[in-house]
Design a protein around this motif. Structure first.
Motif, mmCIF file in Angstrom:
data_model
loop_
_atom_site.group_PDB
_atom_site.id
_atom_site.type_symbol
_atom_site.label_atom_id
_atom_site.label_comp_id
_atom_site.label_asym_id
_atom_site.label_seq_id
_atom_site.Cartn_x
_atom_site.Cartn_y
_atom_site.Cartn_z
ATOM 1 N N LEU A 650 9.231 -54.148 91.411
ATOM 2 C CA LEU A 650 10.631 -54.441 91.111
ATOM 3 C C LEU A 650 11.514 -53.230 91.375
ATOM 4 O O LEU A 650 12.667 -53.374 91.819
ATOM 5 N N TYR A 651 11.004 -52.047 91.098
ATOM 6 C CA TYR A 651 11.778 -50.833 91.375
ATOM 7 C C TYR A 651 12.166 -50.770 92.848
ATOM 8 O O TYR A 651 13.336 -50.569 93.202
ATOM 9 N N HIS A 652 11.180 -50.953 93.718
ATOM 10 C CA HIS A 652 11.441 -50.827 95.156
ATOM 11 C C HIS A 652 12.185 -52.045 95.696
ATOM 12 O O HIS A 652 13.030 -51.908 96.590
ATOM 13 N N HIS A 653 11.862 -53.221 95.167
ATOM 14 C CA HIS A 653 12.496 -54.438 95.670
ATOM 15 C C HIS A 653 14.004 -54.409 95.439
ATOM 16 O O HIS A 653 14.779 -54.845 96.311
ATOM 17 N N TYR A 654 14.430 -53.923 94.278
ATOM 18 C CA TYR A 654 15.857 -53.950 93.937
ATOM 19 C C TYR A 654 16.539 -52.601 94.136
ATOM 20 O O TYR A 654 17.714 -52.446 93.786
ATOM 21 N N ARG A 655 15.827 -51.644 94.695
ATOM 22 C CA ARG A 655 16.455 -50.342 94.900
ATOM 23 C C ARG A 655 17.619 -50.485 95.866
ATOM 24 O O ARG A 655 17.489 -51.074 96.936
ATOM 25 N N HIS A 656 18.753 -49.988 95.460
ATOM 26 C CA HIS A 656 19.988 -50.069 96.242
ATOM 27 C C HIS A 656 20.475 -51.516 96.399
ATOM 28 O O HIS A 656 21.226 -51.819 97.335
ATOM 29 N N ARG A 657 20.043 -52.410 95.518
ATOM 30 C CA ARG A 657 20.492 -53.814 95.560
ATOM 31 C C ARG A 657 20.862 -54.245 94.158
ATOM 32 O O ARG A 657 20.414 -53.668 93.161
ATOM 33 N N LEU A 658 21.678 -55.285 94.073
ATOM 34 C CA LEU A 658 22.018 -55.838 92.766
ATOM 35 C C LEU A 658 20.806 -56.548 92.167
ATOM 36 O O LEU A 658 20.083 -57.260 92.859
ATOM 37 N N ARG A 659 20.609 -56.336 90.902
ATOM 38 C CA ARG A 659 19.517 -56.986 90.184
ATOM 39 C C ARG A 659 20.041 -58.232 89.475
ATOM 40 O O ARG A 659 21.263 -58.423 89.351
ATOM 41 N N PRO A 660 19.120 -59.080 88.983
ATOM 42 C CA PRO A 660 19.572 -60.219 88.163
ATOM 43 C C PRO A 660 20.311 -59.734 86.920
ATOM 44 O O PRO A 660 20.086 -58.616 86.432
ATOM 45 N N LEU A 661 21.184 -60.573 86.392
ATOM 46 C CA LEU A 661 22.012 -60.187 85.247
ATOM 47 C C LEU A 661 21.182 -59.691 84.069
ATOM 48 O O LEU A 661 21.559 -58.743 83.378
ATOM 49 N N ALA A 662 20.038 -60.368 83.828
ATOM 50 C CA ALA A 662 19.228 -60.007 82.662
ATOM 51 C C ALA A 662 18.757 -58.565 82.722
ATOM 52 O O ALA A 662 18.561 -57.923 81.685
ATOM 53 N N ALA A 663 18.582 -58.026 83.921
ATOM 54 C CA ALA A 663 18.125 -56.641 84.043
ATOM 55 C C ALA A 663 19.163 -55.689 83.471
ATOM 56 O O ALA A 663 18.815 -54.687 82.827
ATOM 57 N N TYR A 664 20.433 -56.001 83.682
ATOM 58 C CA TYR A 664 21.485 -55.114 83.177
ATOM 59 C C TYR A 664 21.740 -55.327 81.688
ATOM 60 O O TYR A 664 22.040 -54.386 80.966
ATOM 61 N N SER A 665 21.629 -56.557 81.237
ATOM 62 C CA SER A 665 21.909 -56.805 79.823
ATOM 63 C C SER A 665 20.747 -56.388 78.931
ATOM 64 O O SER A 665 20.954 -55.818 77.857
ATOM 65 N N MET A 666 19.503 -56.642 79.376
ATOM 66 C CA MET A 666 18.358 -56.361 78.508
ATOM 67 C C MET A 666 17.545 -55.155 78.966
ATOM 68 O O MET A 666 16.968 -54.454 78.142
ATOM 69 N N GLY A 667 17.510 -54.898 80.261
ATOM 70 C CA GLY A 667 16.842 -53.687 80.713
ATOM 71 C C GLY A 667 17.578 -52.440 80.265
ATOM 72 O O GLY A 667 16.981 -51.376 80.082
ATOM 73 N N LEU A 668 18.886 -52.566 80.084
ATOM 74 C CA LEU A 668 19.708 -51.442 79.620
ATOM 75 C C LEU A 668 20.121 -51.621 78.161
ATOM 76 O O LEU A 668 21.178 -51.162 77.738
ATOM 77 N N ILE A 669 19.277 -52.318 77.380
ATOM 78 C CA ILE A 669 19.589 -52.538 75.971
ATOM 79 C C ILE A 669 19.747 -51.221 75.219
ATOM 80 O O ILE A 669 20.417 -51.150 74.183
ATOM 81 N N GLY A 670 19.150 -50.153 75.767
ATOM 82 C CA GLY A 670 19.317 -48.848 75.133
ATOM 83 C C GLY A 670 20.769 -48.408 75.092
ATOM 84 O O GLY A 670 21.197 -47.714 74.165
ATOM 85 N N ILE A 671 21.552 -48.828 76.090
ATOM 86 C CA ILE A 671 22.986 -48.506 76.110
ATOM 87 C C ILE A 671 23.740 -49.451 75.187
ATOM 88 O O ILE A 671 24.499 -49.020 74.301
#
Length: 968
Positions: A650-671
């Protein structure tokens, strides 16, 4: 041109799209010609790889019939497949794969009076055995893959197993089969008395033609069959032409067992059941070496055991190197070679008496073996796990060249086993090969996974030279090249050594009677490929070696090398009592197994079929429902770590590309969690207010069916800062305020704080909350995750340098420091200290000998999947046991939430299907007085949102017991 070569030529001109369209129109089932499916079925558990034309998953028996009709019209070859665990290449082919395992799983009838059962080919062996044990009956042959192998596969291979000493091979236990030929002749086959044989032939038609040919074949070769067939219990190589002889009842069903899909397709089978002694006793004997153990096999068989297995010292050495079942290995008596002798009886007293009689007689010998009688069922199971771990123990051993199948199940007369093994070991040494020797010694069957070099020209040449000498040796001993795995492609070329050219021609005639068009699994058994053709590796294997974020320190620093860990044994296909794979348990899809995902990754790195590398849609598709539960890292016998491979991809697949919304909302839950923790009223307004919450969930990629977790009015860290706390004088420990417990369930941290202080510990709480480290890993945000992990290590280093334990309530966070941290930064010294000093509270209490308080009642406990896979789940179980609670664990694997997996809108349904496998129904059925305990935030959330119960953390339960006045 051979028939096989003619088939290969026809394939070049086949219109696969037209075939696919015709199948979709005609069959009731799933037709898959996509590249993902073709990659999934390109290999089995063998050394071989052939890309299939397409895959059909039939829903009914009639669908199988129609599939064959369409394939015949288009001239497409077919291969039947069950669990896909074949070791000789017989379940992969350039053909249409018919996978019977997903839908054709019906037990059609059990007749305890006649001791028979009628099954479809996709029935898993243990599925039937669980039902028949109710009548103290069982199906005798039981391969090590009994938890997931299918009857179709067992019939194809003529499988055996540990207990075939009391029941024989699959061929000996098949009464009747309904089969269909490639040209559409559907018939029942079984024992055929002479008068019935005459009647069938007289009736004419295609069936009469087949039976007439069988009679002619039998009569032509009868004397040669009687003379040349090895008289041993485990003769599996070749076809069972001996079952056509009049003295054997001209049993056509048994003659077709072991034909490996080269003659017919099985639609259903009636099989024999045998008495299953309800009581078992295990006697383990230790000898100076495996050779002297083998010398005593026939002596022990005189005591009529129901199982007699052998192990050598090298197998145990490998298990110790891999830290595989360490407690189990310690149970073995003194020795360097062992025999496991199992006795059965109607009562435990009967079984024990048989074992003691054997011990008494053995003890009077001049040089008796060391002996250990196991009377505890739990210990017996542990020792059997040592034997059944043979494949896992001998694959991917640190410091040892990779081991492969290819010569893994030869058998010789049991009375010659000792001399044979000595000569076989010398053969291995001459070829510079390493192999542990173990197997079904009671029937002369030896298993071994050998360190063949299948990468270089010289290595492949040595492989072929070894096979040539090994087959000579077995033929000289009057043995069989295969004793339960079949011939497939790996051994069939040598059958003439065993049977002579006349009988090999008889095999050819037998196949041609059933399959005159040579479309059934061509190139296997008859007119076979050579063992060095179609190799999955071979001299043209040159995988892409990309730079990676994880370091893969146990796999030569290479992800392609790590993917080779998967040996295809298929343990991830178990559908009961299984840890991995949760998504397979819910869907029964090969794509959702660890094996399936590893196969697609293998094809990505190989690059000649799936060529898009990190942008591969096929790999993304296969990984979609991986829950990153880490179950495979522990439950897989070779420790495939699919969660790590997924994060890397997933790191390489989405590198320099937009990820699915859930990645930003829950992958960045630390923020977002930090913001929500500071402004909980505002966060809860957005997440809990009708109308607005729907928008919030839509923007975040969260399923509308889910409730947004509610932020606590005050986080633990905020409360702690403004509350006075005694310094304490006991041993210092650091209580780690992870984001999830801090902001959502602060009561757990408060409970841990009070609990630890009650044990006299000086509890340190960091001045600021450490970063959330798990979520970005799960979404492949590895640069961000690495940064946050190093930040956490930097905040912890003042404590760990002083040897202060770090106690973490959230298992998934603890697992990062114990698992991903050393995989990402293997040389980081402070990282090593953090890894070594990270504990759950239960682990810490066990290590320190802290006795938990007493509490009466029942507890339904669900450990977090990372806790079970990477930490020490036994620590919590031991604490619960010492508390005096009656423990129930309703689900062995993941709860289905798996961090944020169950929140994503595309994954909600499968998340719930996983939870409903056991955990959620058990919680709903629990009594109000039962304690519901789950340590993981995601587990507690799944239970909270799907039932009416609010689960506790284990620290809360122990604190409750203390507050009730129950002493430790």
């Amino acid at each position: 041109m051979s028939k096989r070569e003619a088939n290969e030529s026809e394939l070049q001109s086949m219109n696969a799209k037209a075939l696919e369209a015709a199948l979709r129109e005609a069959v009731d089932g799933e037709v898959r010609f996509d590249n993902t499916s073709r990659a999934l079925y390109a290999t089995d558990a063998s050394n071989y790889r052939q890309i299939p034309i397409g895959v059909v998953l039939p829903k009914t028996t009639d669908t199988v019939v129609r599939t064959l009709e369409v394939c015949r019209r288009h001239g497409a070859p077919v291969v039947s497949r069950g669990g896909g665990t074949a070791l000789c290449g017989q379940t992969c082919n350039a053909a249409v794969v018919i996978d019977h395992s997903k839908y054709l799983r019906g037990i059609l009838a059990i007749d305890p009076e006649k001791r028979t059962a009628r099954v479809q080919p996709g029935v898993v062996l243990d599925q039937l055995r669980e039902e028949t044990e109710k009548f103290h009956l069982t199906y005798g042959p039981d391969p090590a893959t009994h938890t997931h192998n299918t009857f179709g596969g067992m019939i194809g291979n003529n499988s055996c197993g540990i207990h075939s000493v009391m029941a024989g091979r699959t061929a000996d236990n098949v009464i009747e089969m309904e089969v269909i030929t490639y040209d559409g002749v559907r018939m029942k086959v079984g024992a055929t008395p002479e008068e019935e044989l005459t009647r069938i032939i007289a009736a004419g038609g295609r069936r009469g033609e087949i039976y007439a040919g069988l009679r002619s074949l039998r009569d032509d070769y009868a004397e040669l069959i009687r003379r040349r067939y090895p008289k041993i219990p485990r003769r599996v190589s070749g076809f069972n032409l001996d079952d056509l002889l009049p003295e054997n009842g001209c049993n056509v069903a048994r003659a077709l067992v072991g034909t490996e899909g080269t003659c017919i397709t099985v639609l259903e089978a009636t099989v024999r059941l045998v008495h299953s002694p309800p009581a078992r006793t295990l006697l383990v004997l230790g000898y100076p070496d495996v050779f002297s153990a083998a010398d005593h096999v026939t002596e022990l068989m005189a005591f009529e055991p129901v199982g007699l297995e052998g192990l050598d010292e090298l197998l145990i050495h490998f298990m110790k190197k891999k830290k595989l079942h360490p407690e189990d290995v310690q149970l073995l008596p003194e020795g360097k070679g062992w025999l496991l002798v199992e006795f059965g009886g109607d009562t435990k007293k009967d079984a024990d008496a048989k074992a003691r009689r054997a011990m008494d007689k053995l003890g009077r010998q001049a040089n008796p073996p060391s002996m250990k009688l196991f009377t505890d069922a739990k210990e017996e199971k542990m020792v059997w796990e040592v034997r059944e771990s043979g494949l896992g123990a001998t694959a991917n051993v640190p410091g040892v060249p990779l081991g492969w199948p290819g010569w893994e199940d030869a058998a010789i007369p049991p009375e010659k086993l000792g001399p044979y093994l000595r000569e076989f070991r010398a053969l291995l040494d001459r070829h510079g090969l390493i192999a542990s020797l173990y197997g079904h010694f009671g029937q002369g069957c030896i298993h071994c996974r050998i360190s063949f070099d299948l990468f270089t020209h010289e290595g492949v040449a040595n492989f072929m030279a070894f096979l040539d000498e090994a087959t000579d040796m077995v033929a000289r001993y009057g043995g069989s090249f295969s004793a339960e795995h079949g011939d497939g492609q790996s051994k069939a070329m040598y059958l003439e050594k065993m049977y002579g050219p006349e009988l090999v021609e008889a095999f050819r005639r037998f196949k041609e009677l059933w399959d005159p068009e040579w479309k059934m699994n061509p190139g296997k058994v008859v007119e076979p490929y050579r063992p060095d053709q179609n190799l999955r590796l071979g001299t043209d294997y040159n995988p892409w070696q990309p730079e990676t974020r994880f370091r893969y320190p146990h796999d030569d620093g290479s992800l392609p090398r790590a993917v080779l860990r998967c040996v295809g044994v298929g343990k991830c296909r178990r559908d009961r009592d299984a840890f991995m794979c949760p998504s397979f348990l819910a869907t029964l899809e090969e794509k959702h197994t660890t094996r399936g995902r590893a196969r697609v990754l293998f094809e990505m790195f190989r690059g000649d079929f799936l060529s898009d590398r990190w942008q591969s849609a096929e790999v993304l598709d296969a990984l979609k429902y991986c829950l990153s539960c880490k179950g495979c890292k522990t439950d897989c016998p070779v420790n495939v770590d699919m969660a790590t491979y997924k994060a890397e991809f997933l790191y390489h697949h989405y590198r320099h590309r937009l990820r699915p919304l859930a990645a930003y909302s829950m992958g960045l839950i630390g923020i977002w969690g930090v913001i929500g923790g500071r402004f909980p009223a505002l966060a809860n307004f957005a997440g809990q207010t009708p109308g607005l919450r729907a928008i919030t969930k839509a923007v975040a990629g969260i399923a509308q069916e889910r409730s947004m977790p509610r932020f606590a009015d005050e986080s633990f860290t905020s409360w702690y800062k403004k509350t006075e706390h005694p310094a304490g004088e006991g041993r210092p420990v650091l209580l780690y305020p992870d984001l999830f417990n801090d902001c959502f369930f602060p009561e757990t941290l408060k409970a841990a704080l009070e609990l630890l202080r009650r044990y006299g510990l000086r509890v340190i709480v960091p001045e600021k909350r450490p970063p959330a480290v798990r979520p970005p890993i799960d979404y492949g945000m590895l640069d961000y995750a690495r940064k946050k992990i190093l930040q956490a290590v930097d905040e912890l280093h003042p404590y760990v340098r002083d040897g202060i334990p770090v106690l973490i309530l959230e298992p998934s966070t603890a697992a990062v420091f114990r698992d991903e941290l050393p995989e990402l930064f293997p040389e980081h010294e402070d990282g090593k200290r953090v890894s070594a000093l990270t504990f759950t509270v239960a682990e810490f209490m066990k290590n320190e000998g802290l006795v938990p308080p007493k509490l009466q009642g029942r507890i339904l406990y669900h450990a977090h999947c990372h806790q079970k896979a990477l930490l020490n789940p036994e620590a919590a179980r031991e604490l619960i046991g010492k508390m005096g609670l009656l423990l129930t664990e309703p689900q062995k694997g993941c709860c289905g939430m798996a961090g944020s997996f169950g929140f994503e809108k595309e994954k909600y349904q499968i998340s719930m299907r996983i939870g409903e496998l056991g955990l959620l129904p058990a919680v709903r059925d629990a009594l109000p007085t039962d304690y519901i305990v789950a340590d993981g935030f995601s587990c507690r959330t799944q239970i909270l949102q799907s039932t009416s119960r609010k689960p506790m953390h284990l620290v809360e339960l122990m604190l409750l017991a203390l507050k009730l006045g129950n002493p430790a």
